[in-house]
Write a protein that holds these residues in place. Sequence first.
Motif, PDB file in Angstrom:
ATOM      1  N   GLU A 788       0.775  -1.202  -0.142  1.00  0.00           N
ATOM      2  CA  GLU A 788      -0.151   0.022   0.017  1.00  0.00           C
ATOM      3  C   GLU A 788       1.024   1.478   0.145  1.00  0.00           C
ATOM      4  O   GLU A 788       0.408   2.468  -0.641  1.00  0.00           O
ATOM      5  N   ASP A 789       1.805   0.839   0.905  1.00  0.00           N
ATOM      6  CA  ASP A 789       2.513   2.246   0.967  1.00  0.00           C
ATOM      7  C   ASP A 789       3.143   2.232  -0.270  1.00  0.00           C
ATOM      8  O   ASP A 789       3.536   3.561  -1.070  1.00  0.00           O
ATOM      9  N   GLU A 790       3.374   1.892  -1.160  1.00  0.00           N
ATOM     10  CA  GLU A 790       4.755   1.500  -2.593  1.00  0.00           C
ATOM     11  C   GLU A 790       4.129   2.082  -3.106  1.00  0.00           C
ATOM     12  O   GLU A 790       4.388   3.308  -3.928  1.00  0.00           O
ATOM     13  N   GLY A 792       0.632   4.028  -2.826  1.00  0.00           N
ATOM     14  CA  GLY A 792       0.001   4.794  -2.702  1.00  0.00           C
ATOM     15  C   GLY A 792      -1.781   4.072  -3.241  1.00  0.00           C
ATOM     16  O   GLY A 792      -2.478   5.548  -2.795  1.00  0.00           O
TER      17      GLY A 792
END
Length: 997
Positions: A788-790, A792
């Motif tokens: 998710e963080d990678e 967005g």
Amino acid sequence: MVDPADRAVERLAIPESLGVSALEPGQRLPSTPPGRQVSIRVQLLDDVTEVFDISQRAPAKALFDLVCVHLNLAERDYFGLQYQNSRRMMVWLDLLKPTLKQIRRPKNTILRFVVKFFSPDTQLLEELTRYLFALQIKHDLACGRLTCNDTSAALLVSHIVQSEIGDFDEVQSFQHLLHNKYMPNQDALMDKITEYHRKHVGQTPAESDHQLLEISRRLEMYGVRLHPAKDREGTKLSLAVSHIGLLLFQGDTRINTFNWSKVRKLSFKRKRFLIKLRPDLNQSGYQDTLEFAMGSRDCSKIFWKICVEYHAFFRLFEEPKPKPKAVLFTRGSSFRFSGRTQKQVSDYVKDSEFQKVPFERKHSKKVSCGSLTPQDGKTSTLPPETVSVDQTDSPLRSTLQAPGDDPTVTNGHQAGPEALPSSTSHPEQQISGVISGISDLSDSTLANPSVVVNGQKPFPLGPGQSPNVHQPSPFNAHSSPLSSPLFTDAGGYVRTDDEDEVRRKKFPTDKAYFIAKELLTTERTFQKDLAVITVSFQAVLGKEEVLPDSVRTLINTNYDPVYQFHQAFLKEVEQRLQQWEGRSNAHIKGDDQRVGDVLLKNVQGIKQLTPLLQHHGEVLVALDRSCRASQRLEEACREFEQQKVCYLSLNMFLLRPLHRLLHYKLILERLCKHYPPTHQDFRDSRAALADISEMVLQLQGTMTKMENIQKLLELKKDLTGFRDLAVPGREFIRLGCLSKLSGKRLQQRMFFLFSDSLVYTSRGMTADNQFKVQGQLPLYGMTIRESEDEWGLPHCFTLFGQRQSVVVAASCLSEMVKWMEDIRMAVDLVEQSNRPTDLLSTSQSDRKSPEEEEEEEEEELSASRSSLERQAAQRGNSMVHICWHRNTSVSMVDFSVAVENQLSGNLLRKFKNSNGWQKLWVVYTNFSLFFYKSHQDDHPLASLPLLGYSLTVPAETENIQKDYVFKLHFKSHVYYFRSESQYTFQRWMEVIRSATC
């Protein structure tokens, strides 16, 4: 001088455009043409004669509109004006021609306002319209035109009397029947009439009208107007026309029916009436033209006109346009149907809001919504001797309306272009026909009452008695399956609270009774499912002679004995439940208030069928092998799956006997848990449970293997690009919708997780809306990581394969967790076997590089989706399509749980914005609710897939105020369902929760 139409509107105190159903909103009646005024007398259905003033040059439509304004009648197109011409023949007033060109002596002519088109069902939305239909039936019954047996006739008269004088009073009812003749042989049936009338306590006039229509529409002679004729041999016959086509009678017996779909052309030459039929290659000695001799040319032409109008009204979607006039000469008649079709009438009434003015019922002390008799400032002259009836201040409830945005879907079968017209509504998702955001879901699928729900009050017949009624016509049976008041309150019977409470008190309250009743209801469904294979399937394929003898022998050998056994089992359970319900002291345990002995006896019989059950998997494999070898057989099987009776995948019916063992086991477990050890039924129940548990354990391996094969074969129909999906060793794990990151966009893709690979597909441009393989990822060596963080993106994770990596996003956190857990489990199993897995075999044309895939995805985005969604061949209730539209997923574990969680029974259903409850026969299976009129129906009227729905109990603010009610809602769509007891409420909640949570 004030326009009579304006005065009529002013008298009713309603907007000028309302009440005249042929006019567009805001449109006024055409002004009366100048010229001398002529008075025309019109006799209404309540025998009141009205006088209307029209211009000499006015078309007949102006007179008809005045009558409809006077009545404040919205559904006017079912009616017409009839008169006797100079040759003493009853003819219909042609609305396109001037009135005085048709009626030569208006002073001596009385026009009759009567029903012209008899609705085949309760598609009449207005209470006033239903009342007028009831008056027409009353007239037909009195003059002997509506013939039926004594039981049906007495039942009809009892509802008429209930409507006119109210609840039964022995003296009043007897006096009323003495002074009013409703049928020719009424005196001989006085006792029967009073017996039935006694059972209608609390029934309002509107409900009596509904019951009268319900009984009448099933009679052979309902709406039939006989026209004498002779065939080529000179045999005296009669011709008639109805919504289904042309009818041929000998006396009062119908001997043949020519459906509209079979009729190619109707014509007349002098007194000969000709019916040209479409060719039928299956019949030997087939005649494509039938000829009948009628009394005269006028008789032939009058009947031809009626046929033209009936066909147009019931079969067309809109009024036919007039033919251009010939320049030099004309050939044939220029007659055409004028007015709105049944579909247009239904659409107009649903989309309009009418001010309901109370109308009076002749002979009745009740006042209803609408206006039949004139009020103040009347435009027509009413003879003093015809002024009627008492008035009260007890208005009936207004007609209920059905929501237009219902997501309920059909069984995957849409009516063809020649089917009865149906209205359209809010676009919603389509599964088995049409689902949300793609194409319009016809509101006729929700509100056209071509079939009546079982929510009506049961006909109070004595033992061994039944009305002289016939089944719905074959034509009507092929109409849209949801064209029924199943999903509307505007024509269905609304159960009263008192009636429901009285009904409940008649049945036992012991939990064992409801467990036994669940056995009965599910056994009825199981027998219908067995009949799909043993009766319907073989009957259809037997005609085409495409089923190999080996497969036919396998089915006959392994399924027919099971079907026959369960027929006897069902009868025994029904008899036991009838005895259980029939005791007045239901709380006292007796020999007829147990079910364990019945189960034990029949479980021991099922044990003898175990060798046959073990071979059911062979039938599944043999049928698939034969389909692969014969394209003709495969096409025949697919066509059979499109039929209404095959409401699930064909292969699922083949496994029904194995799955039924699980149901017996669960029912017996609940019985044993309920009974104390001292109960007389406990020992038999425990013995039956031991036997059935042994059978389940013995067949568990076969069942698991066959379920996997069945699921692979089912997916094979929804996927294109594989040479062979159902190979030995491959297991299905999960299917569902994920978004795949491609370039800078998220593309909706359908993913399929098998024991050897992960396949992602896009919806292809095929006739069946199949899903086309876009890529495959071998599970051996695959790793998975949240990202998710990678990227967005919410609920996003990355799949790292040996050749490529794929970034996908789930619709919610729970979906992401399910996918990641199943993929990790599958990868672990592959690596434990310590061997790489080959990709699923595909054709060379389907193997694309990532660059080609991306280009194809871009083209897919720019292409119009509308052509795709118009495809009508999509199979109903396919889990792949449901998951695609609901953006969710299901696993093989979910399918296994769904097999156990099957339930059947009666439920009361209510919409969010409706007031009445309707009784339905509901079957829960395969993550869907299937709705029937009654348990005797061979196919469902509609289905409601539950994936994505939420199951709750109504809040106090929703003002339901009923017991045992649960609520299903999806987005803005809300259903309330009401069960009969605490036990059934808990069972429905339990099985539905398995699909909605």
